[in-house]
Design a protein around this motif. Structure first.
Motif, PDB file in Angstrom:
ATOM      1  N   MET A  33      -7.706 -40.272 -91.355  1.00 40.25           N
ATOM      2  CA  MET A  33      -8.657 -39.455 -92.157  1.00 40.25           C
ATOM      3  C   MET A  33      -7.882 -38.758 -93.649  1.00 40.25           C
ATOM      4  N   SER A  34      -8.304 -38.932 -94.547  1.00 43.86           N
ATOM      5  CA  SER A  34      -7.798 -38.544 -95.918  1.00 43.86           C
ATOM      6  C   SER A  34      -6.377 -39.362 -96.109  1.00 43.86           C
ATOM      7  N   ALA A  35      -6.303 -40.627 -95.837  1.00 40.52           N
ATOM      8  CA  ALA A  35      -5.019 -41.469 -95.797  1.00 40.52           C
ATOM      9  C   ALA A  35      -4.557 -41.469 -97.209  1.00 40.52           C
ATOM     10  N   PRO A  36      -3.287 -41.021 -97.630  1.00 39.61           N
ATOM     11  CA  PRO A  36      -2.864 -41.255 -98.984  1.00 39.61           C
ATOM     12  C   PRO A  36      -2.366 -42.751 -99.269  1.00 39.61           C
ATOM     13  N   LEU A  37      -3.091 -43.523 -99.539  1.00 41.46           N
ATOM     14  CA  LEU A  37      -3.063 -45.028 -99.566  1.00 41.46           C
ATOM     15  C   LEU A  37      -2.606 -45.461-101.178  1.00 41.46           C
ATOM     16  N   TYR A  38      -1.200 -45.145-101.167  1.00 35.42           N
ATOM     17  CA  TYR A  38      -0.567 -45.277-102.621  1.00 35.42           C
ATOM     18  C   TYR A  38       0.095 -46.552-102.863  1.00 35.42           C
ATOM     19  N   ASP A  39      -0.237 -47.221-104.324  1.00 38.58           N
ATOM     20  CA  ASP A  39       0.466 -48.405-104.566  1.00 38.58           C
ATOM     21  C   ASP A  39       2.156 -48.290-104.804  1.00 38.58           C
ATOM     22  N   ASP A  40       2.333 -47.247-105.353  1.00 40.66           N
ATOM     23  CA  ASP A  40       3.717 -46.768-105.887  1.00 40.66           C
ATOM     24  C   ASP A  40       3.839 -45.219-105.741  1.00 40.66           C
ATOM     25  N   GLU A  41       5.045 -44.858-105.950  1.00 40.78           N
ATOM     26  CA  GLU A  41       5.439 -43.415-106.116  1.00 40.78           C
ATOM     27  C   GLU A  41       4.777 -42.738-107.300  1.00 40.78           C
ATOM     28  N   GLU A  42       4.415 -43.371-108.481  1.00 41.75           N
ATOM     29  CA  GLU A  42       3.895 -42.643-109.546  1.00 41.75           C
ATOM     30  C   GLU A  42       2.573 -42.337-109.376  1.00 41.75           C
ATOM     31  N   GLU A  43       1.884 -43.352-108.661  1.00 41.54           N
ATOM     32  CA  GLU A  43       0.212 -43.060-108.528  1.00 41.54           C
ATOM     33  C   GLU A  43       0.184 -41.867-107.351  1.00 41.54           C
ATOM     34  N   GLY A  44       1.352 -41.904-106.430  1.00 42.06           N
ATOM     35  CA  GLY A  44       1.138 -40.784-105.571  1.00 42.06           C
ATOM     36  C   GLY A  44       1.441 -39.548-106.162  1.00 42.06           C
ATOM     37  N   LEU A  45       2.491 -39.165-106.882  1.00 43.16           N
ATOM     38  CA  LEU A  45       2.764 -38.057-107.396  1.00 43.16           C
ATOM     39  C   LEU A  45       1.526 -37.461-108.308  1.00 43.16           C
ATOM     40  N   ASP A  46       0.942 -38.445-109.089  1.00 45.39           N
ATOM     41  CA  ASP A  46      -0.133 -37.953-109.792  1.00 45.39           C
ATOM     42  C   ASP A  46      -1.005 -37.649-109.162  1.00 45.39           C
ATOM     43  N   ARG A  47      -1.689 -38.255-107.910  1.00 47.57           N
ATOM     44  CA  ARG A  47      -2.742 -37.960-107.017  1.00 47.57           C
ATOM     45  C   ARG A  47      -2.465 -36.602-106.272  1.00 47.57           C
ATOM     46  N   ILE A  48      -1.628 -36.434-105.867  1.00 43.30           N
ATOM     47  CA  ILE A  48      -0.941 -35.276-105.174  1.00 43.30           C
ATOM     48  C   ILE A  48      -1.051 -33.914-106.419  1.00 43.30           C
ATOM     49  N   ALA A  49      -0.617 -34.072-107.233  1.00 45.43           N
ATOM     50  CA  ALA A  49      -0.776 -33.195-108.550  1.00 45.43           C
ATOM     51  C   ALA A  49      -2.220 -32.621-108.810  1.00 45.43           C
ATOM     52  N   ARG A  50      -3.191 -33.767-108.702  1.00 41.17           N
ATOM     53  CA  ARG A  50      -4.551 -33.301-108.704  1.00 41.17           C
ATOM     54  C   ARG A  50      -5.056 -32.319-108.027  1.00 41.17           C
ATOM     55  N   ALA A  87     -11.591 -46.401-104.869  1.00 38.49           N
ATOM     56  CA  ALA A  87     -12.021 -47.648-104.972  1.00 38.49           C
ATOM     57  C   ALA A  87     -10.986 -48.480-104.076  1.00 38.49           C
ATOM     58  N   ARG A  88      -9.991 -47.897-103.731  1.00 37.46           N
ATOM     59  CA  ARG A  88      -8.966 -48.652-102.757  1.00 37.46           C
ATOM     60  C   ARG A  88      -9.409 -48.679-101.558  1.00 37.46           C
ATOM     61  N   ALA A  89     -10.236 -47.475-100.985  1.00 39.44           N
ATOM     62  CA  ALA A  89     -10.748 -47.395 -99.591  1.00 39.44           C
ATOM     63  C   ALA A  89     -12.105 -48.204 -99.330  1.00 39.44           C
ATOM     64  N   MET A  90     -12.804 -48.308-100.755  1.00 37.55           N
ATOM     65  CA  MET A  90     -13.849 -48.937-100.519  1.00 37.55           C
ATOM     66  C   MET A  90     -13.589 -50.732-100.492  1.00 37.55           C
ATOM     67  N   GLY A  91     -12.494 -50.943-101.294  1.00 39.48           N
ATOM     68  CA  GLY A  91     -12.008 -52.286-101.015  1.00 39.48           C
ATOM     69  C   GLY A  91     -11.672 -52.681 -99.824  1.00 39.48           C
ATOM     70  N   LEU A  92     -10.804 -51.902 -99.008  1.00 41.31           N
ATOM     71  CA  LEU A  92     -10.362 -52.091 -97.774  1.00 41.31           C
ATOM     72  C   LEU A  92     -11.556 -52.380 -96.778  1.00 41.31           C
ATOM     73  N   ALA A  93     -12.581 -51.490 -96.950  1.00 41.43           N
ATOM     74  CA  ALA A  93     -13.667 -51.716 -96.090  1.00 41.43           C
ATOM     75  C   ALA A  93     -14.597 -52.894 -95.991  1.00 41.43           C
ATOM     76  N   THR A  94     -14.016 -53.708 -97.112  1.00 41.66           N
ATOM     77  CA  THR A  94     -14.910 -55.322 -97.008  1.00 41.66           C
ATOM     78  C   THR A  94     -14.259 -55.813 -96.182  1.00 41.66           C
ATOM     79  N   HIS A  95     -13.209 -55.670 -95.340  1.00 41.19           N
ATOM     80  CA  HIS A  95     -12.692 -56.528 -94.590  1.00 41.19           C
ATOM     81  C   HIS A  95     -13.383 -56.306 -93.080  1.00 41.19           C
ATOM     82  N   PRO A  96     -13.646 -57.128 -92.440  1.00 46.21           N
ATOM     83  CA  PRO A  96     -14.453 -57.059 -91.162  1.00 46.21           C
ATOM     84  C   PRO A  96     -13.970 -56.061 -90.056  1.00 46.21           C
ATOM     85  N   THR A  97     -12.474 -55.767 -90.107  1.00 45.58           N
ATOM     86  CA  THR A  97     -12.154 -54.652 -89.037  1.00 45.58           C
ATOM     87  C   THR A  97     -11.843 -53.591 -89.715  1.00 45.58           C
TER      88      THR A  97
END
Length: 304
Positions: free
Chosen positions: A143-160, A256-266
């Motif tokens: 639930m609400s998994a913070p799936l970030y590609d790098d630290e910069e992206e994570g800090l930006d999202r948290i600040a939002r 878009a990241r979660a939606m992309g992951l959901a294309t995997h069958p599992t």
């Protein structure tokens, strides 16, 4: 001054009473179990599959309120937080978290039983890593998994989320605030809930039960540099299903990241309309129903 104070109190009470997390949460009724490094509470577990829940940063197992009590449910206080706080511990790498989790589950007597690992926010990433390593895991609900590609992206999202969250994530101010809370924990347990009327009082009060090493180490190893893609790859290879549950209005997510992951069958994705980041509190009943449905499905070995 009296008028201003009354107006302030009225504004706080109104904000508190109308907050989704406050309206959606009620205190759980679970018993303490085990004697491992992590504080744990549980419902009646029976002989079947067990749901193990891991909370987000600056929270506790009480984040999973009474809505989850009808499940065979173990709620843990993650290493360094809530009832698992230890002022003398310095190490909070991903491996430290996994070792503490494994030892605790073994002590409770559920390690090796069929498990569904449930995590919220930081705890969702920990659940993904744990599921790729522990025996008997039937699936993961993140639930609400913070799936970030790098630290910069994570800090930006948290600040939002809000300006305060951005200021208190890293840096000198964050460390000073955390150090003050450690040195004045009783006062902080009263002050912090007053500054956060959007949270149930017990949950906000639990938010001061951590140290700076626990906060900073866990943030780095499980949010900003979490290696979540490696965990997802291992789960996909072993066929362990993952259900992602996100709030449609969650600013912490990269949609878009979660939606992309959901294309995997599992991997499956559920978006909850009108929900933000605090899913277990604001929409606990809905999340519990989703977990129960997956628990039934995965117990029948229908893992698609």
């Amino acid at each position: 001054m009296a008028t201003a104070a009354a107006a302030g109190a009225t504004a706080w009470l109104t904000a508190h009473a109308t907050a989704p997390a406050v309206r959606g949460w009620s205190a759980p009724n679970r018993r303490d179990v085990g004697d491992g490094p992590l504080h744990a509470t549980a419902t009646a577990l029976g002989d079947g599959p067990v749901v193990v829940a891991l909370h987000g940063i600056t929270a506790s197992g009480r984040s999973f309120g009474a809505a989850f009590d009808d499940l065979p449910f173990v709620a843990l206080d993650v290493l360094g937080f809530g009832g698992s706080m230890d002022a003398d511990t310095e190490g909070y790498t991903r491996q430290h978290h996994l070792d503490a989790l494994t030892t605790t589950l073994r002590g409770i007597g559920v390690l090796g039983r069929p498990l569904v690992l449930v995590g919220h926010s930081m705890g969702a990433v920990l659940a993904l890593h744990a599921a790729s390593r522990l025996p008997g895991v039937m699936g993961v609900v993140a639930m609400s998994a913070p799936l970030y590609d790098d630290e910069e992206e994570g800090l930006d999202r948290i600040a939002r989320t809000d300006r305060l969250a951005g200021l208190l994530t890293t840096g000198d101010l964050a460390e000073r605030v955390c150090t003050w809370m450690c040195n004045h924990r009783t006062a902080a347990g009263i002050l912090w809930p007053l500054l956060a009327p959007e949270w149930p009082w017990p949950i906000a009060a639990d938010g001061v039960l951590h140290t700076w090493p626990a906060y900073r180490g866990s943030l780095q190893s499980l949010v900003l540099d979490s290696g979540w893609r490696d965990a997802m790859d291992r789960l996909a290879e072993s066929g362990v299903p993952v259900l992602l549950i996100n709030g449609a209005d969650d600013p912490v997510q990269v949609p878009a990241r979660a939606m992309g992951l959901a294309t995997h069958p599992t991997v499956a994705l559920v978006e909850v309309d009108g929900a933000g980041h605090e899913l277990p509190l604001s929409h606990g009943a809905e999340c519990a129903r989703a977990i129960e449905a997956r628990l039934d499905r995965w117990a029948r070995t229908d893992r698609t």
